[in-house]
Design an enzyme around this catalytic site. Sequence first.
Site, PDB file in Angstrom:
ATOM      1  N   CYS A  99      23.745  74.887 102.600  1.00 59.35           N
ATOM      2  CA  CYS A  99      22.502  74.115 102.667  1.00 59.35           C
ATOM      3  C   CYS A  99      22.378  73.214 101.442  1.00 59.35           C
ATOM      4  O   CYS A  99      21.660  72.215 101.476  1.00 59.35           O
ATOM      5  CB  CYS A  99      21.298  75.032 102.801  1.00 59.35           C
ATOM      6  SG  CYS A  99      21.210  76.314 101.543  1.00 59.35           S
ATOM      7  N   GLU A 127      13.722  78.964 104.628  1.00 54.61           N
ATOM      8  CA  GLU A 127      14.794  78.287 103.896  1.00 54.61           C
ATOM      9  C   GLU A 127      15.594  77.485 104.922  1.00 54.61           C
ATOM     10  O   GLU A 127      16.451  78.031 105.625  1.00 54.61           O
ATOM     11  CB  GLU A 127      15.689  79.312 103.182  1.00 54.61           C
ATOM     12  CG  GLU A 127      14.982  80.104 102.105  1.00 54.61           C
ATOM     13  CD  GLU A 127      14.729  79.307 100.841  1.00 54.61           C
ATOM     14  OE1 GLU A 127      15.079  78.107 100.804  1.00 54.61           O
ATOM     15  OE2 GLU A 127      14.169  79.877  99.886  1.00 54.61           O
TER      16      GLU A 127
END
Length: 546
Positions: free
Chosen positions: A337, A303
């Site tokens: 993010c 990720e």
Amino acid sequence: LIRLIRAGCKHKHKHTLIKLSPSVGAAAVNMSTLLVNRPQYSWLRELGLSEDNDGVYNGSWGGQGQVVTSYCPANNEPIARVRPATMAEYEETVQKAQEAWKVWADVPAPKRGEVVRQIGDALRGKIKALGSLVSLEMGKIYVEGVGEVQEYVDVCDYAVGLSRMIGGPILPSESEFRLRPGHALIEQWNPVGLVGVITAFNFPVAVYGWNNAIALICGNVCLWKGAPTTPLTSVAVTRIVAEVLERNHLPGAICSMTCGGADIGTAMAKDERVGLLSFTGSTQVGKQVAMMVQERFGRQLLELGGNNAIIVFEDADLNLVVPSAVFASVGTAGQRCTTTRRLMLHESVHDDVVERIAKAYKQIRIGDPWDPSTLYGPLHTKQAVQQYLAAIEQAKQQGGTLVCGGKIMDRPGNYVEPTIITGLPHDAPIVHTETFVPILYVLKFKTEDEAFAWNNEVKQGLSSSIFTKDMGRVFRWLGPKGSDCGIVNVNIPTSGAEIGGAFGGEKHTGGGRESGSDSWKQYMRRSTCTINYSKDLPLAQGIKFE
């Protein structure tokens, strides 16, 4: 925040694997200066934290590595100290985790789910204190800290139900066509064993929770290495989980932890005993992790970065657009993010939207993250402040115009002004660079094809969103020629995710998926099993062997 922004609109009409951060030092700190010893932070003791804390857990606590000090981003004052793992302690922890797996793998999945349910309840009981610690050590506002712990709680609830549902199908065998009578074909799923979890500073609780809860009900054990700059959060969470395992008379090493830096992270990536390595962090470090894991043909869940865009068309509801863009660009001080970093505006609404957002930016309440009235706190480290300044300078050099923000704030801590920059070309190098700070690049477009192409031209592919009322455009956006991201939204921001849907992205975002949907399959290995329950041996493809 949305109410505040809308009020402003109405008025218009009227981020380590590879190295430790310098903010985490081993230098001696006077005990009297530690925040953990101050009366207003007495709740830290409720979480089992003290001046000096063990940074290794494998059924027992330890830590013989070089002492690090954790600092508060809001004032850069020391909170407490942690003793991370040595390589010898890492080796001991992996061995204990392997032994613990032998016990855990034999526990029926519904019983594993019951243990995970208890972990969720234990987190509920400490949610305010743990949320306060996230706010204190990471820098995000208190309500976000509590919300992050709630995400771990929620995914525990999700995993409880999943523990009674995972499994493979019984498939039609060729016995149905009388080619291989007396045969059954089934798909069997088994745990991978040891799951290594390396998490980032910006979500020091939730990301571990997404992995931990699902990995556990699948029959795996976990080894967690949190970010070097949030070690106290790792210790506090592990203490809560360890108490649940102890109450159930289970080995503590089922949920092990080793605080540390480059040596521990590299060891996990290279360790063939780690059946799956889940890494959350930058794309740059993720590439290094991927190479080390792939070299041993290991399994990985990455990720990584996001360079997320909101696209606003001429028919968009601007009362939805403005609060969405502001929340997604300044929330967590731009350190998600899924933060919106590119705002693409149709030329017909560009000037109006920029004016509204700039007004909203000026009303954002900036202050101490644990103050309930604060909406925007500090950056996590001093290095992030320098990255912020460097990005603004590059944007100016590449043709950008500063609409608001652009400065360090004159107050203790790592505070910078949320910033809007216009006038840059869509392919400017700085626009294609994910800078983990609160800078929003506003771009002007003319056509749908142009906007979709700009969304997809960056290397990252995490989150994306459009604002429109055109249903044809919506389905083009969701279709094969639309967004190439893992998260594709309509009329909501890029930030945020629900546990029922798999979270993750494409391209340089890493391709991993965590939490909901069928992401549990990443934590298990699949076997196709053929069972002959007849007295004959018919061969596949009708081959006769006599």
